[in-house]
Design a protein around this motif. Structure first.
Motif, PDB file in Angstrom:
ATOM      1  N   VAL A   1      13.204 -10.118  -4.858  1.00 60.39           N
ATOM      2  CA  VAL A   1      14.247 -10.553  -5.938  1.00 60.39           C
ATOM      3  C   VAL A   1      15.157 -11.670  -5.641  1.00 60.39           C
ATOM      4  O   VAL A   1      15.449 -12.636  -6.291  1.00 60.39           O
ATOM      5  CB  VAL A   1      14.856  -9.396  -6.673  1.00 60.39           C
ATOM      6  CG1 VAL A   1      15.711  -9.796  -7.706  1.00 60.39           C
ATOM      7  CG2 VAL A   1      13.719  -8.454  -7.223  1.00 60.39           C
ATOM      8  N   VAL A   2      15.805 -11.417  -4.509  1.00 67.49           N
ATOM      9  CA  VAL A   2      16.942 -12.264  -4.137  1.00 67.49           C
ATOM     10  C   VAL A   2      16.398 -13.650  -3.697  1.00 67.49           C
ATOM     11  O   VAL A   2      16.823 -14.888  -4.001  1.00 67.49           O
ATOM     12  CB  VAL A   2      17.521 -11.819  -2.960  1.00 67.49           C
ATOM     13  CG1 VAL A   2      18.623 -12.640  -2.413  1.00 67.49           C
ATOM     14  CG2 VAL A   2      18.510 -10.390  -3.415  1.00 67.49           C
ATOM     15  N   ALA A   3      15.352 -13.612  -3.084  1.00 67.81           N
ATOM     16  CA  ALA A   3      14.501 -14.937  -2.660  1.00 67.81           C
ATOM     17  C   ALA A   3      14.195 -15.892  -3.890  1.00 67.81           C
ATOM     18  O   ALA A   3      14.331 -17.071  -3.843  1.00 67.81           O
ATOM     19  CB  ALA A   3      13.217 -14.795  -1.822  1.00 67.81           C
ATOM     20  N   THR A   4      13.629 -15.033  -5.010  1.00 66.50           N
ATOM     21  CA  THR A   4      13.374 -15.544  -6.259  1.00 66.50           C
ATOM     22  C   THR A   4      14.693 -16.272  -6.810  1.00 66.50           C
ATOM     23  O   THR A   4      14.486 -17.634  -7.120  1.00 66.50           O
ATOM     24  CB  THR A   4      12.711 -14.853  -7.167  1.00 66.50           C
ATOM     25  OG1 THR A   4      11.495 -14.187  -6.366  1.00 66.50           O
ATOM     26  CG2 THR A   4      12.160 -15.496  -8.234  1.00 66.50           C
ATOM     27  N   TRP A   5      15.529 -15.533  -6.843  1.00 66.26           N
ATOM     28  CA  TRP A   5      16.791 -16.038  -7.462  1.00 66.26           C
ATOM     29  C   TRP A   5      17.228 -17.309  -6.687  1.00 66.26           C
ATOM     30  O   TRP A   5      17.712 -18.193  -7.486  1.00 66.26           O
ATOM     31  CB  TRP A   5      17.750 -14.870  -7.433  1.00 66.26           C
ATOM     32  CG  TRP A   5      19.106 -15.457  -7.934  1.00 66.26           C
ATOM     33  CD1 TRP A   5      20.343 -15.731  -7.313  1.00 66.26           C
ATOM     34  CD2 TRP A   5      19.468 -15.589  -9.443  1.00 66.26           C
ATOM     35  NE1 TRP A   5      21.370 -16.216  -8.065  1.00 66.26           N
ATOM     36  CE2 TRP A   5      20.770 -16.189  -9.232  1.00 66.26           C
ATOM     37  CE3 TRP A   5      19.082 -15.625 -10.591  1.00 66.26           C
ATOM     38  CZ2 TRP A   5      21.589 -16.560 -10.769  1.00 66.26           C
ATOM     39  CZ3 TRP A   5      19.417 -16.047 -11.668  1.00 66.26           C
ATOM     40  CH2 TRP A   5      20.942 -16.376 -11.655  1.00 66.26           C
TER      41      TRP A   5
END
Length: 189
Positions: free
Chosen positions: A88-92
């Motif tokens: 999720v953080v990598a996507t953001w």
């Protein structure tokens, strides 16, 4: 081996799409740009773009789908080695890089058009579940049952997309703190 006209057209479409992606790199043409301008930049004709993609929104949708597919390959590597939260953080982080702004804007433009004419954007719409599936797989790996994992992934993707829309409308208003809050809220108690 002799190729059918459908196979030849598919190959030609893929080659044309590759030219578009090469011409625009990480960016996406603005919806205000004409097919002629896009064709000139890609070194092709607007008639070929119209033939293979139907319209400017068709070009944008095809480019977005291909760009997102490439992004997902990179994100998939994160998923293989990380956690649900890591993905999720990598996507953001991936989609809030300044060079991604035209694509994020283009994404919401095409999604808006697809809301009115889903039949014209079926291929694009069908590609939207890929991130949700990756996240659901990670959530299952972390112990959630299949239904709960899919629900958690769906809600998380929806919240991230909502934050991305806010980022387009009011740049810099949200940070990874908001993403951390989404992660806390999306986890079952």
């Amino acid at each position: 081996m002799i190729l059918s006209s459908t196979e030849r057209n598919g190959d030609a479409r893929e080659r044309l799409l590759a030219r578009l992606l090469d011409a625009f790199g990480e960016a996406l043409p603005s919806p205000e740009v004409s097919l002629r301008e896009i064709a000139a930049r890609a070194g092709t004709s607007h008639a070929l773009l119209r033939y293979h993609f139907g319209s400017l929104p068709g070009v944008l949708a095809a480019m977005l789908k291909a760009q997102r597919s490439r992004d997902n390959e990179v994100l998939f590597e994160t998923a293989q080695q990380g956690t649900f939260d890591d993905l999720v953080v990598a996507t953001w982080r991936s989609y809030t890089r300044p060079e991604q702004l035209s694509r994020v804007r283009g994404f919401f433009h095409v999604v808006g058009l697809a809301a009115y004419s889903p039949e014209d954007f079926r291929e694009f719409i069908d590609s939207l579940d890929d991130l949700t599936k990756m996240l659901a797989s990670l959530a299952e790996r972390e112990g959630l049952d299949t239904t709960e994992a899919l629900t958690t992934a769906t809600v998380t993707v929806a919240a991230i997309r909502g934050l991305l829309l806010q980022e387009v409308l009011t740049p810099g208003a949200y940070s990874e703190d908001a993403v951390a809050l989404i992660l806390r809220m999306s986890r079952p108690r």
